[in-house]
Design an enzyme around this catalytic site. Structure first.
Site, PDB file in Angstrom:
ATOM      1  N   CYS A   7       0.806  -1.224   0.000  1.00 16.10           N
ATOM      2  CA  CYS A   7       0.000   0.000   0.000  1.00 16.10           C
ATOM      3  C   CYS A   7       0.838   1.273   0.000  1.00 16.10           C
ATOM      4  O   CYS A   7       0.303   2.359  -0.212  1.00 16.10           O
ATOM      5  CB  CYS A   7      -0.938  -0.008   1.199  1.00 16.10           C
ATOM      6  SG  CYS A   7      -2.034  -1.457   1.240  1.00 16.10           S
ATOM      7  N   HIS A  20      -2.592   6.964   2.406  1.00 20.09           N
ATOM      8  CA  HIS A  20      -3.187   5.726   1.926  1.00 20.09           C
ATOM      9  C   HIS A  20      -4.553   5.538   2.566  1.00 20.09           C
ATOM     10  O   HIS A  20      -4.723   5.728   3.775  1.00 20.09           O
ATOM     11  CB  HIS A  20      -2.271   4.547   2.264  1.00 20.09           C
ATOM     12  CG  HIS A  20      -2.936   3.217   2.161  1.00 20.09           C
ATOM     13  ND1 HIS A  20      -3.644   2.823   1.039  1.00 20.09           N
ATOM     14  CD2 HIS A  20      -3.026   2.177   3.044  1.00 20.09           C
ATOM     15  CE1 HIS A  20      -4.126   1.612   1.236  1.00 20.09           C
ATOM     16  NE2 HIS A  20      -3.780   1.201   2.434  1.00 20.09           N
ATOM     17  N   ASN A  53     -10.342   0.343   0.052  1.00 18.72           N
ATOM     18  CA  ASN A  53      -8.880   0.294   0.157  1.00 18.72           C
ATOM     19  C   ASN A  53      -8.335  -0.341  -1.119  1.00 18.72           C
ATOM     20  O   ASN A  53      -8.491  -1.537  -1.347  1.00 18.72           O
ATOM     21  CB  ASN A  53      -8.494  -0.534   1.383  1.00 18.72           C
ATOM     22  CG  ASN A  53      -6.990  -0.677   1.575  1.00 18.72           C
ATOM     23  OD1 ASN A  53      -6.214  -0.530   0.635  1.00 18.72           O
ATOM     24  ND2 ASN A  53      -6.584  -1.002   2.791  1.00 18.72           N
TER      25      ASN A  53
END
Length: 318
Positions: A120, A244, A274
């Site tokens: 990520c 993020h 996500n």
């Protein structure tokens, strides 16, 4: 002696692009599949809906779509690009790499091309690499893409993960510039905690949620503040904070500790989920498209994820 590179000496982001699959999966849709509820999902991760790729969407095809939009937005043609970096932890194949395939599909002839896996944090890692490549004279225009198809690695019977992850791609073009508009990357890793996020049975994404939550909310604001310091930017000078999009509670906790109450905080996770390495460029592109980040905005980015790895830098919006 080596010749002095004929470059301006700085690096700046020229443009952004994005791609999201057409299929929207709401919390109500997931209620029909697993033991969960809209209230449970929103209270824990802040997500209302997410985009899930169809069979026609691959990591490469989504990267091509986002990358093509970034090229067009920057007024560049394929022959202007000399390096392609694809940040991804969900490639369709380990061999060949995704970047070379993406470059060929975009008509970019013989560029440098490689994939980067920092989970990520991948886009922030790749952005740091691209900026240094440009400043060092190895490249003039770098196409940086974060693209993920996390739905391929989700156990759709596990309510702790299937409600979180989603698919998509975001891209940026980094170009040589007289104006250095990408700050130094501040990055690192905590490999002793690598087991906190991994593939269970080499098949499904799994994370120890509470451990990851504690790590992100107690440690990562320090990385963000260091990135501000190294860029010579005070918290009160920030236009926006784009971390993020892991979990809305994590995003808001880190933002609060920055001491920049005037900064717009990205909350793209609410409708995008996500998307790992795609989340930062996807959020930036969407915020620019909505007019929330006018040219010249000062933005702090922060990526973090499996590894455990993290990276942050300050950028100025073109």
């Amino acid at each position: 002696m080596f010749p002095t590179p004929s470059i301006p000496g700085g690096a700046a982001i020229r443009s952004f692009g994005e791609y999201q699959p057409a299929q929207v999966v709401t919390n109500a849709d997931l209620e029909k599949r697993v033991d969960t509820s809209d209230e449970w999902i929103q209270s824990r991760v802040g997500i209302k809906e997410r985009r899930i790729a169809g069979p026609e969407d691959t990591v490469a095809s989504m990267a091509v779509a986002a990358g093509g939009k970034a090229l067009a937005a920057g007024g560049l043609s394929p022959e202007d690009i000399d390096l392609v970096i694809v940040a991804t932890c969900t490639p369709q194949d380990q061999i060949p790499n995704t970047a070379a395939t993406v470059a060929a599909r975009l008509g970019i002839v013989a560029p440098g091309a490689f994939d980067l896996n920092a989970a990520c944090a991948g886009f922030c890692y790749a952005l740091g690499v691209a900026a240094d490549m440009v400043r060092g004279g190895s490249s003039r225009n770098v196409l940086v893409i974060g693209s993920e198809k996390l739905s391929d690695w989700v156990d759709w019977e596990d309510r702790s993960t299937c409600v979180i992850f989603a698919d998509g791609a975001g891209a940026a073009v980094v170009s040589a510039s007289e104006d250095n508009a990408i700050g130094p990357v501040v990055w690192g890793s905590s490999g002793e905690r690598a087991d906190k996020i991994h593939l269970r049975d080499h098949k499904y994404l799994w994370q120890e949620g509470q451990a990851v939550f504690r790590w992100t909310t107690t440690e990562l604001y320090k990385t963000a503040l260091e990135a501000l310091e190294r860029a010579g930017v005070a918290p009160e000078e920030l236009t926006a904070f784009v971390p993020h999009q892991a979990n809305l509670r994590i995003v808001e906790s880190i933002a609060k500790k920055l001491g920049a109450p005037q900064a717009l905080v990205a909350r793209d996770i609410v409708t995008a989920g996500n998307t790992s390495s795609a989340s930062v460029p996807l959020a930036l592109s969407r915020m620019i498209g909505r007019g929330e980040l006018p040219s010249g905005s000062t933005v702090l980015t922060l990526g973090f994820g499996a590894g455990l790895v993290y990276a942050a830098q300050v950028i100025r919006i073109p």
